[in-house]
Design a protein around this motif. Structure first.
Motif, PDB file in Angstrom:
ATOM      1  N   VAL A 169      19.349  67.486  69.909  1.00 56.45           N
ATOM      2  CA  VAL A 169      20.740  67.122  69.630  1.00 56.45           C
ATOM      3  C   VAL A 169      21.458  68.259  68.921  1.00 56.45           C
ATOM      4  O   VAL A 169      20.917  68.877  68.001  1.00 56.45           O
ATOM      5  N   SER A 171      25.365  68.370  67.202  1.00 52.91           N
ATOM      6  CA  SER A 171      26.547  67.550  66.983  1.00 52.91           C
ATOM      7  C   SER A 171      27.026  67.683  65.552  1.00 52.91           C
ATOM      8  O   SER A 171      26.240  67.922  64.636  1.00 52.91           O
ATOM      9  N   VAL A 178      23.614  59.505  65.252  1.00 55.26           N
ATOM     10  CA  VAL A 178      23.331  59.802  66.657  1.00 55.26           C
ATOM     11  C   VAL A 178      22.041  59.110  67.094  1.00 55.26           C
ATOM     12  O   VAL A 178      21.960  58.518  68.180  1.00 55.26           O
ATOM     13  N   VAL A 213      29.095  64.880  71.258  1.00 54.10           N
ATOM     14  CA  VAL A 213      27.670  65.030  70.969  1.00 54.10           C
ATOM     15  C   VAL A 213      26.978  65.626  72.190  1.00 54.10           C
ATOM     16  O   VAL A 213      27.173  65.160  73.312  1.00 54.10           O
ATOM     17  N   VAL A 215      23.343  66.388  74.006  1.00 56.97           N
ATOM     18  CA  VAL A 215      21.969  65.894  73.962  1.00 56.97           C
ATOM     19  C   VAL A 215      21.201  66.353  75.193  1.00 56.97           C
ATOM     20  O   VAL A 215      21.681  66.214  76.324  1.00 56.97           O
TER      21      VAL A 215
END
Length: 344
Positions: A169, A171, A178, A213, A215
């Motif tokens: 991740v 962010s 998250v 975000v 991912v």
């Protein structure tokens, strides 16, 4: 003791009451009570329904002052206090007082929240999402042996035999938030490793994530291999494609293995670097490569198709080949992806 009693007698009634509440919960913690016993004792002390809920279970524990579980549907709580552990909110405690709040309700709930956090930490794995980075690193490190990895997973709260999925991740959103969005049903654990956040979970559902975000999600069964895949997939994310599963990349995943020097020396990648100086042209090329259709690209860019055609013609001159040809579209897509991987 006589001196202490004399000093306490000189305090006002509120302070004396607060001291008795603190002593009450200190006694409960020495007895190592569980959450139901804690809620039952609190209800008796408050003389109204007391409740405890941990986010990890979602189950509300409610007791009446008579020591029995509260069966009636819960009304709006008169006073609520969050339960925090390691600076993360893991639940809440509350009182269901029908009248105005009692003079000691704030003190009682504060001590109840502290006690509930201690109980949650004592029995089983802590209910926090954020985990010890050393344990998480042990799980995803390729240098860990199977026994050490299994022990680390057990300490993190993952039962033996459960599949463990891994996500990488990036962010500005806090990592614990998250992680909960990725796996609201738990168990889920997260920790920062270097410049990337790692999330371990039994299932991963990225549909609830905010748009900003990024991912990458691994597909391998082993957590160490899945972590490598997740980090690789993260490199392929873009604002238009914020979530990438490694198993969706197919042969594109091979681009991540191209040495950076070789990619920079490629003429197509170097041309993309020139186009990147114009955000409009770069966005046009990105949308066209993603759709493969001039008209569809025009719809997404909110432009007339003739305007998009002119931009693509100009981009084609910079690249040195015709974008509307199938081979040109493939070359442009590969070059754009390779250039983005250099920017990682």
């Amino acid at each position: 003791m006589e001196a202490l009693a004399e000093r306490l007698s000189q305090l006002d009634s509120h302070v004396r009451g607060a001291i008795r509440v603190v002593a009450f919960y200190d006694t409960l913690m020495r007895r190592r009570v569980d959450l139901p016993a804690l809620a039952r004792a609190s209800a008796g002390l408050a003389e109204c329904v007391a409740g405890i809920r941990l986010h990890g279970t979602g189950r509300a524990i409610r007791f009446s002052p008579d020591g029995r579980p509260a069966s009636a549907p819960p009304p709006a709580a008169s006073t609520t206090v969050p339960v925090t552990l390691d600076e993360e909110e893991i639940g809440e405690v509350w009182l269901e007082r029908p009248g105005p709040p009692g003079s000691l309700d704030d003190v009682l709930l504060e001590r109840l929240a502290i006690a509930a956090a201690a109980v949650a930490e004592r029995y089983g794995p802590a209910r926090t999402t954020m985990a010890d980075p050393a344990l998480v690193e042990l799980v995803v490190s390729p240098g860990s042996d199977d026994a050490a990895r299994a022990r680390a997973l057990r300490l993190l709260g993952f039962a033996a035999g459960l599949p463990v999925r891994v996500a990488a991740v990036r962010s500005a959103v806090p990592l614990d938030r998250v992680a909960v969005l990725l796996c609201p049903s738990r168990p889920v654990k997260a920790a920062p490793l270097a410049d990337v956040g790692v999330v371990l979970a039994t299932t991963l559902d990225p549909t609830r994530l905010p748009a900003d975000v990024r991912v990458g999600i691994g597909a391998a069964d082993r957590p160490d291999r899945s972590w490598q895949e997740a980090r690789s997939a993260l490199r392929f994310t873009t604002p238009r494609r914020p979530v990438v599963r490694h198993d969706s990349l197919g042969a594109l995943a091979l681009l991540a293995q191209v040495p950076p020097e070789a990619a920079r020396d490629n003429a197509d990648v170097a041309a993309i670097a020139l186009i990147a100086g114009s955000p409009e042209e770069l966005e046009t090329l990105d949308v066209y490569c993603a759709t493969g259709s001039l008209r569809r690209a025009a719809e997404l860019l909110h432009l007339h198709h003739s305007s998009v055609a002119r931009r693509l013609e100009q981009i084609g001159r910079t690249l040195g080949f015709e974008l509307t040809e199938p081979s040109g579209l493939i070359r442009a897509g590969l070059a754009l992806t390779a250039w983005r991987l250099l920017d990682d």
